[in-house]
Design a protein around this motif. Structure first.
Motif, PDB file in Angstrom:
ATOM      1  N   ALA A 246      56.028 -17.648  -2.676  1.00 24.38           N
ATOM      2  CA  ALA A 246      56.320 -17.010  -1.391  1.00 24.38           C
ATOM      3  C   ALA A 246      55.386 -15.842  -1.141  1.00 24.38           C
ATOM      4  N   SER A 247      55.059 -15.106  -2.205  1.00 23.89           N
ATOM      5  CA  SER A 247      54.158 -13.962  -2.035  1.00 23.89           C
ATOM      6  C   SER A 247      52.754 -14.439  -1.699  1.00 23.89           C
ATOM      7  N   ALA A 248      52.427 -15.666  -2.106  1.00 22.73           N
ATOM      8  CA  ALA A 248      51.096 -16.195  -1.819  1.00 22.73           C
ATOM      9  C   ALA A 248      51.037 -16.802  -0.419  1.00 22.73           C
ATOM     10  N   PHE A 249      52.122 -17.462  -0.001  1.00 19.41           N
ATOM     11  CA  PHE A 249      52.060 -18.190   1.270  1.00 19.41           C
ATOM     12  C   PHE A 249      52.520 -17.372   2.480  1.00 19.41           C
ATOM     13  N   PHE A 250      53.702 -16.748   2.412  1.00 17.28           N
ATOM     14  CA  PHE A 250      54.248 -16.118   3.614  1.00 17.28           C
ATOM     15  C   PHE A 250      53.350 -15.032   4.209  1.00 17.28           C
ATOM     16  N   PRO A 251      52.706 -14.182   3.421  1.00 16.45           N
ATOM     17  CA  PRO A 251      51.822 -13.197   4.055  1.00 16.45           C
ATOM     18  C   PRO A 251      50.441 -13.771   4.393  1.00 16.45           C
TER      19      PRO A 251
ATOM     20  N   ALA B 174      49.862 -24.646   3.986  1.00 12.63           N
ATOM     21  CA  ALA B 174      48.940 -24.490   2.858  1.00 12.63           C
ATOM     22  C   ALA B 174      49.508 -25.109   1.600  1.00 12.63           C
ATOM     23  N   ALA B 175      48.615 -25.504   0.715  1.00 10.36           N
ATOM     24  CA  ALA B 175      49.022 -25.858  -0.641  1.00 10.36           C
ATOM     25  C   ALA B 175      49.166 -24.549  -1.405  1.00 10.36           C
ATOM     26  N   ILE B 176      50.211 -24.455  -2.222  1.00  9.76           N
ATOM     27  CA  ILE B 176      50.437 -23.213  -2.967  1.00  9.76           C
ATOM     28  C   ILE B 176      50.391 -23.519  -4.462  1.00  9.76           C
TER      29      ILE B 176
ATOM     30  N   GLY C  33      47.284 -32.563   1.343  1.00  8.61           N
ATOM     31  CA  GLY C  33      46.466 -32.850   2.518  1.00  8.61           C
ATOM     32  C   GLY C  33      46.097 -31.612   3.317  1.00  8.61           C
ATOM     33  N   SER C  34      46.583 -30.451   2.901  1.00  6.30           N
ATOM     34  CA  SER C  34      46.270 -29.228   3.650  1.00  6.30           C
ATOM     35  C   SER C  34      44.854 -28.770   3.319  1.00  6.30           C
ATOM     36  N   LYS C  35      44.211 -28.082   4.269  1.00  2.91           N
ATOM     37  CA  LYS C  35      42.868 -27.576   3.994  1.00  2.91           C
ATOM     38  C   LYS C  35      42.895 -26.117   3.552  1.00  2.91           C
ATOM     39  N   ASN C  36      44.104 -25.567   3.438  1.00  7.43           N
ATOM     40  CA  ASN C  36      44.241 -24.180   2.992  1.00  7.43           C
ATOM     41  C   ASN C  36      44.907 -24.118   1.625  1.00  7.43           C
ATOM     42  N   LEU C  37      44.463 -23.141   0.831  1.00 12.88           N
ATOM     43  CA  LEU C  37      45.088 -22.958  -0.483  1.00 12.88           C
ATOM     44  C   LEU C  37      45.526 -21.505  -0.647  1.00 12.88           C
ATOM     45  N   CYS C  38      46.755 -21.329  -1.129  1.00 12.42           N
ATOM     46  CA  CYS C  38      47.235 -19.990  -1.460  1.00 12.42           C
ATOM     47  C   CYS C  38      47.472 -19.927  -2.966  1.00 12.42           C
ATOM     48  N   LEU C  39      47.070 -18.820  -3.563  1.00 13.90           N
ATOM     49  CA  LEU C  39      47.182 -18.679  -5.020  1.00 13.90           C
ATOM     50  C   LEU C  39      48.006 -17.450  -5.393  1.00 13.90           C
ATOM     51  N   ALA C  40      48.816 -17.605  -6.427  1.00 16.75           N
ATOM     52  CA  ALA C  40      49.522 -16.438  -6.982  1.00 16.75           C
ATOM     53  C   ALA C  40      49.842 -16.699  -8.446  1.00 16.75           C
ATOM     54  N   GLY C  41      50.442 -15.700  -9.080  1.00 21.70           N
ATOM     55  CA  GLY C  41      50.723 -15.776 -10.515  1.00 21.70           C
ATOM     56  C   GLY C  41      49.599 -15.061 -11.264  1.00 21.70           C
ATOM     57  N   GLY C  42      49.904 -14.580 -12.457  1.00 23.59           N
ATOM     58  CA  GLY C  42      48.935 -13.786 -13.204  1.00 23.59           C
ATOM     59  C   GLY C  42      47.582 -14.452 -13.388  1.00 23.59           C
TER      60      GLY C  42
ATOM     61  N   GLN D 171      46.964 -13.788  -3.169  1.00 22.41           N
ATOM     62  CA  GLN D 171      47.847 -12.625  -3.033  1.00 22.41           C
ATOM     63  C   GLN D 171      47.274 -11.473  -3.868  1.00 22.41           C
ATOM     64  N   PRO D 172      47.044 -10.293  -3.237  1.00 23.32           N
ATOM     65  CA  PRO D 172      46.446  -9.187  -3.999  1.00 23.32           C
ATOM     66  C   PRO D 172      47.305  -8.739  -5.185  1.00 23.32           C
TER      67      PRO D 172
END
Lengths: 597, 289
Positions: free
Chosen positions: A138-143, A149-151, A301-310, A333-334
């Protein structure tokens, strides 16, 4: 509606307050308690968030904890029984703490909240629990800027999941796949961090920074013995070599035999062997992450990627995903580590529990530059500086930018403390130490005389967003320093030697910006836009007008082993204790007593 | 003025007392506490910060203070404290140790540290020069510790602090025993010593074993004795470690309790920390304004 998110009791506790999906405030507890990676209940962070919003604590609708305590308890128990009786020492040592803290967590949290915000409120009824990987996802995708997006969430371990793929769509997140403990990229990386003589949970950066000095000689050895990777990136770790499921150490004797020697003692300077090991594990991890990313692309199939976790803090791997064009857009996610879990948990509750709508323009994110922490007024700053007996003057904006830019161009090192503190592990121009990237001696000077850290560690540049294309090959938009890119060919002075060859002397690094170019010509850049951080943008522009270089060295405002400074007083003390030449706190320029500057 | 290898000013007197001579050649050889095969400043910093005594000292000393380390050896503490705008002088009788310290200083381009060869009885400083003088584990290797203490007091500014670390008569009981054993076991005595096992490099281990178990001259003392020195030299008592130390209080905050009972002192003979670290106490004092 106000929702408070909390992460605590593992590492990096933090709190975050949102109002109708808008992030009002977020901060890590270590910045207030001054204990690095503080994992205690984030009392001060919560108090700050509530103060920043100006609301009465009773107005908080829900308080969300970032993971499910019982699930984690189950993991500890089950791990123990599946490895019994091997893991008894670990079990006996951690069980009483877990039993107390995790099993009775609801009561514990309610009591802590009562102590922090007032006991007249019924906190127990407001408590909700997210899951560890949902919080990260959620911290990677919602903001993020994206509609869908693929998360990918990659970390050490949450409850059970260590790696997960989810699909984000408007205000929903659906988990698609998970890999479970003990099969974990984070723990594999941590095991090597331990083996090469760094501290687990904080030395991982150093291992990543060390990798370009080495050659991946041990790659085949790792792939043949330690990790089994399938075509879709799912992997299996050979637990015969590791101790983290059962013991208190990361690696065991078998591991040492495989690599032909015991773990490097803590804090010993790395040799070529450690560098080669670092390079090997880094390549292995990158390959797995690329495969996972490819699978994520084809599954969602999404062209966007969101990343989180250490593990998503491994900006070298993130840069490769972008360079190999697996996704069109990548957003990291910063606060990708556990601190960001507080933010994700709050957003997950708003969007998924209360069904809050989410709008996105596919361009700008909603992190507000991650400048979500405390700020200090001019009145407070001046009072503090007087009390400290500082020598300072107050300048208007134009004069300040000009003075600081001139000092930087002369090779001076400047502490830069402005506005709201960053949320997440990186300084993004509000709690930063700045310097001239053109100076070939700057890297070692900063490492040895300002940060007191190992001489091999690289520094990162902050570049004007509009100038990123002039200096770097691929990355055009990296506001949070989450990606590594290569320095543009025409800015290099030396022809690349064979990859991985170690440069003996740091001054040998060949580029026009040697202080921020790693030995393999990479750089972990931050792009600075006038919208995100107008003051920082103005300062770099002033530096550019003097030097024709639209980027500066930006390193976090702290010394080795300490959390980044928060208050003006901490900034002043850090300034005085090191070789920094100038300190700017908002519009106050502070000088050293017996130096001319 | 004579120089040692064109690097270190030599203020040692032409005719030294026999103890000083013995110590000089002993430490020239072993170079105590030695470096851990260190390349740069970073481990010096992190060790200084992780030690509770030195990190609190560091927190409480002003960033422009003038500091003297008496018997600085290879200089790790002087180097650690020499940050910000501090000026840190380190003197020692052993040229060998100082050369090692100065080599490190030069390699790391440290500008706040000055190393020079001198004995404690004839220091080349005018009186009332320093804000803080630290002598940690040194005076018990001189022929007259009290006289050495008085020489230190002389160069201390009014309002300045002195930190005096000495071997403790009872805290060192186990070490005395090991010294006896060492005459039989030789260098192997290190195997029976906890601290030796914790040291990482061969150089450091050897330096520690030689310093602790084969030292040509050492004396041991009690807090009561140091209190008498303080009274005689008109130095105000501030703190005594480990006896009166509570974390949460400043090191330099004056403790109201002044006296130590003989019994509490005797108990140090059984204190594990004392046994491991060779039986040591530090007294902090302040020169009145």
């Amino acid at each position: 509606m106000h929702i408070l998110g909390i992460s605590a009791f593992y590492h990096d506790s933090a709190a975050c307050l949102i109002e109708d999906g808008e992030i009002i405030a977020a901060a890590q507890e270590e910045r207030f308690t001054r204990k690095k990676n503080d994992a205690s209940f984030p009392k001060y962070s919560i108090q700050f968030c509530v103060k920043q919003s100006g609301i009465d604590p009773a107005e908080i609708r829900s308080v969300v904890f970032y993971e499910k305590p019982i699930l984690k308890f189950e993991r500890i128990l089950e791990t123990y029984f599946s490895f019994a009786p091997k893991g008894f020492s670990s079990f006996a040592k951690s069980m009483p703490i877990w039993a107390k803290e995790k099993f009775f967590q609801k009561t514990l949290l309610a009591n802590e909240l009562a102590g922090t915000l007032g006991s007249y409120i019924d906190w127990r009824s407001k408590l909700l629990f997210s899951s560890h990987h949902l919080s990260h996802g959620a911290s990677a995708f919602f903001p993020s800027p994206y509609d869908d997006a693929a998360i990918l969430t990659l970390d050490g371990v949450g409850e059970w999941a260590t790696t997960s793929l989810a699909m984000g769509n408007k205000n929903r997140i659906t988990t698609l796949k998970e890999i479970h403990f003990p099969h974990s990229l984070g723990l594999l990386y941590s095991a090597f961090t331990y083996y090469t003589g760094f501290k687990v949970n904080s030395g991982e950066y150093k291992l990543m920074g060390l990798a370009p000095y080495g050659r991946p000689k041990y790659k085949a050895l790792i792939e043949e013995n330690l990790i089994n990777v399938a075509g879709d990136g799912s992997f299996h770790i050979n637990m015969e070599y590791f101790d983290f499921a059962t013991g208190l150490k990361m690696t065991n004797r078998k591991f040492e035999r495989l690599f032909g020697g015991p773990a490097r003692p803590y804090d010993f300077p790395p040799t070529q062997r450690e560098m080669d090991i670092a390079a090997s594990v880094q390549t292995v991890i990158e390959d797995v992450i690329l495969k996972l990313a490819q699978d994520a692309r084809s599954t969602t199939g999404s062209k966007n990627l969101c990343l989180a976790g250490g593990v998503a803090l491994n900006c070298v791997a993130n840069g490769r995903i972008l360079r190999e064009k697996i996704f069109d857009n990548v957003w990291v996610q910063p606060a990708a580590g556990d601190a960001g879990g507080a933010l994700g948990a709050a957003l997950a509750v708003w969007h998924m529990h209360f069904k809050g709508e989410r709008s996105s323009d596919n361009k700008s994110d909603r992190m507000q530059g991650s400048l979500l922490g405390p700020a200090f007024s001019d009145l407070e700053i001046e009072e503090e500086l007087r009390a400290l007996g500082a020598r300072y003057e107050r300048l208007n904006d134009a004069a300040l930018f000009d003075r600081v830019a001139s000092a930087l161009a002369e090779g001076k090192v400047v502490g830069w403390h402005q506005g709201r503190m960053e949320f997440g592990p990186r300084a993004l121009g509000n709690r930063s130490i700045l310097a001239d990237p053109r100076d070939p001696d700057m890297q070692s000077q900063l490492n040895m005389k300002i940060k007191y850290r190992e001489s091999f560690r690289p520094f990162a540049p902050s570049v004007l967003e509009e100038d990123a294309g002039e200096w770097f090959d691929t990355v055009r938009d990296s506001p949070y320093m989450g990606l590594v890119d290569t320095v543009a060919e025409n800015k290099r002075c030396r022809v690349a030697d064979e990859p991985g060859q170690r440069v003996k002397d740091l001054t040998e690094i060949g580029s026009e910006i040697p202080a921020v170019t790693h030995v393999d010509f990479t750089s972990r850049l931050q792009t600075v836009s006038a919208d995100h951080n107008p003051r920082f943008h103005a300062l770099i522009s002033a530096f550019k007008s003097k030097t024709e270089v639209g980027l500066i060295v930006n390193t976090s405002f702290n010394v080795r082993g300490e959390p980044i400074v928060c208050t003006p007083k901490e900034a002043f003390n850090c300034f005085m204790s090191t070789d920094m030449d100038l300190l700017a706190i908002n519009n106050f320029l502070v000088m050293k007593q017996n130096r001319t500057a | 003025m004579p120089w040692i290898e064109d690097k270190i000013p030599d203020f040692t007197p032409e005719f030294m007392d026999p103890t000083s001579l013995k110590m000089a050649s002993f430490y020239d050889e072993i170079k105590f506490p030695n470096f851990d095969g260190l390349e740069n400043y970073s481990p010096i910093y992190s060790k200084g910060r992780s030690n509770t005594f030195t990190s609190r000292l560091d927190d409480e000393i002003r960033w422009n203070a003038k500091i003297l380390g008496v018997g600085c050896g290879t200089g790790p503490l002087s180097l650690f404290l020499g940050r910000g705008d501090r000026e840190v002088h380190g003197i020692d009788i052993s040229a060998g140790s100082l050369l090692m310290a100065d080599e490190f200083r030069e390699l790391n381009k440290l500008e706040n540290n000055f190393f020079l060869a001198s004995d404690v009885f004839n220091m080349p400083y005018s009186k009332e020069t320093f804000d803080l003088v630290i002598s940690n584990g040194v005076l018990h290797h001189t022929m007259n510790p009290k006289k050495a203490f008085e020489a230190i007091v002389n160069v201390l500014k009014p309002g300045g602090f002195i930190a005096l670390g000495l071997y403790h008569k009872y805290g060192r009981a186990v070490t005395f025993l090991k010294q006896r054993l060492a005459t039989i076991l030789d260098q192997k005595i290190g195997l029976l010593d906890y601290h030796t096992g914790n040291l990482k490099s061969e150089g450091k281990r050897e330096a520690w074993v030689r310093d602790q178990f084969f030292n040509p001259h050492e004396s041991s003392h009690t807090p009561q004795e140091v209190f008498r020195w303080f009274t005689d030299a008109n130095i105000e008592f501030v703190n005594l470690l480990p006896h009166f130390d509570q974390p949460g209080f400043l090191l330099s905050e004056t403790r109201h309790k002044f006296d130590v009972s003989r019994l509490a002192d005797l108990c140090l003979a059984l204190d594990l920390q004392q046994i491991r670290e060779g039986g040591f106490f530090i007294t902090l004092g302040k020169k009145p304004l």
